[in-house]
Design a protein around this motif. Structure first.
Motif, short mmCIF file in Angstrom:
data_model
loop_
_atom_site.label_atom_id
_atom_site.label_comp_id
_atom_site.label_asym_id
_atom_site.label_seq_id
_atom_site.Cartn_x
_atom_site.Cartn_y
_atom_site.Cartn_z
N LEU A 1 36.48 35.51 92.29
CA LEU A 1 36.22 35.20 90.88
C LEU A 1 35.78 33.75 90.77
O LEU A 1 36.10 32.92 91.63
N LYS A 2 35.08 33.46 89.67
CA LYS A 2 34.65 32.09 89.40
C LYS A 2 35.14 31.68 88.02
O LYS A 2 35.00 32.42 87.05
N LEU A 3 35.69 30.48 87.97
CA LEU A 3 36.11 29.89 86.70
C LEU A 3 35.29 28.64 86.46
O LEU A 3 35.14 27.81 87.35
N SER A 4 34.77 28.52 85.24
CA SER A 4 33.98 27.35 84.87
C SER A 4 34.63 26.65 83.69
O SER A 4 35.25 27.29 82.83
N GLN B 1 37.61 13.54 69.56
CA GLN B 1 38.37 14.54 70.30
C GLN B 1 37.59 15.01 71.51
O GLN B 1 36.41 14.74 71.65
N VAL B 2 38.26 15.70 72.38
CA VAL B 2 37.66 16.25 73.58
C VAL B 2 37.95 17.74 73.62
O VAL B 2 39.06 18.18 73.34
N GLN B 3 36.94 18.51 73.95
CA GLN B 3 37.09 19.95 74.07
C GLN B 3 36.81 20.38 75.50
O GLN B 3 35.89 19.88 76.14
N LEU B 4 37.60 21.31 75.98
CA LEU B 4 37.39 21.93 77.28
C LEU B 4 37.14 23.41 77.04
O LEU B 4 38.00 24.11 76.51
N VAL B 5 35.95 23.85 77.40
CA VAL B 5 35.59 25.25 77.19
C VAL B 5 35.54 25.95 78.53
O VAL B 5 34.79 25.56 79.43
N GLU B 6 36.36 26.98 78.65
CA GLU B 6 36.50 27.71 79.90
C GLU B 6 35.72 29.02 79.84
O GLU B 6 35.54 29.61 78.77
N SER B 7 35.30 29.48 80.99
CA SER B 7 34.71 30.82 81.11
C SER B 7 35.05 31.36 82.49
O SER B 7 35.33 30.61 83.42
N GLY B 8 34.97 32.66 82.59
CA GLY B 8 35.29 33.32 83.85
C GLY B 8 36.66 33.95 83.80
O GLY B 8 37.26 34.10 82.75
N GLY B 9 37.15 34.30 84.94
CA GLY B 9 38.43 34.99 85.02
C GLY B 9 38.22 36.49 84.93
O GLY B 9 37.11 37.00 85.01
N GLY B 10 39.32 37.21 84.80
CA GLY B 10 39.26 38.66 84.71
C GLY B 10 40.15 39.31 85.73
O GLY B 10 41.11 38.70 86.23
N SER B 11 39.84 40.56 86.03
CA SER B 11 40.65 41.33 86.96
C SER B 11 39.85 41.67 88.21
O SER B 11 38.66 41.97 88.13
N VAL B 12 40.53 41.66 89.34
CA VAL B 12 39.88 41.93 90.60
C VAL B 12 40.92 42.48 91.57
O VAL B 12 42.13 42.24 91.40
N GLN C 1 41.87 26.64 76.67
CA GLN C 1 42.69 27.66 76.04
C GLN C 1 43.36 28.58 77.06
O GLN C 1 44.29 29.30 76.70
N GLY C 2 42.92 28.53 78.28
CA GLY C 2 43.49 29.38 79.33
C GLY C 2 42.72 30.67 79.48
O GLY C 2 42.21 31.24 78.51
N THR C 3 42.62 31.12 80.71
CA THR C 3 41.95 32.39 80.99
C THR C 3 42.78 33.16 82.01
O THR C 3 43.29 32.60 82.98
N GLN C 4 42.92 34.45 81.77
CA GLN C 4 43.76 35.28 82.61
C GLN C 4 43.03 35.69 83.88
O GLN C 4 41.88 36.12 83.84
N VAL C 5 43.71 35.55 84.99
CA VAL C 5 43.24 36.07 86.27
C VAL C 5 44.30 37.06 86.76
O VAL C 5 45.47 36.70 86.90
N THR C 6 43.86 38.28 87.00
CA THR C 6 44.78 39.32 87.47
C THR C 6 44.24 39.90 88.77
O THR C 6 43.09 40.34 88.83
#
Length: 122
Positions: free
Chosen positions: A18-21, A1-12, A114-119
């Motif tokens: 913002l930076k998404l990795s 299997q393959v996993q994609l791990v996200e980090s970053g996002g948030g509110s601004v 899994q998705g990360t929220q950017v607001t």
């Protein structure tokens, strides 16, 4: 299997950055496409920026001049630097990758983080 791990996002606030990795791991022979996509409730998921099959980099018109996508770690990670953010950039951002898992088969599969929220507030 393959996993994609996200980090970053948030509110601004509008105009901010913002930076998404995203880091890919698992059974990977070759990453054919990798990038960031976003989704607003009620709309289809759309591409924001991605490294595509021939290695070139493509951006959505809405991202050009404001967002920068880069690769790291032998191209298994991508970073999306977002600047001059606008309220219309508000969405759930997903890392996506199309992966050939073995040299013994040309089969390619698509994977999502899994998705990360950017607001972005005005």
């Amino acid at each position: 299997q393959v996993q994609l791990v996200e980090s970053g996002g948030g509110s601004v606030q509008a105009g901010g950055s913002l930076k998404l990795s995203c880091a890919a791991s698992g059974n990977i022979f070759k990453i054919v496409v990798m990038g960031w996509y976003r989704e607003v409730p009620g709309n289809q998921r759309e591409a924001v920026a991605a490294f595509i099959r021939d290695g070139s980099l493509v951006y959505a018109d809405s991202a050009k001049g404001r967002f920068t996508l880069s690769r790291e770690n032998t191209n298994t990670s991508v970073i999306l630097q977002m600047a001059s953010l606008k309220p219309e950039d508000t969405a759930v951002y997903f890392c996506g990758a199309r992966v050939q898992r073995t040299s013994q088969s040309p089969r390619e599969d698509t994977y999502w983080g899994q998705g990360t929220q950017v607001t972005v507030s005005s």
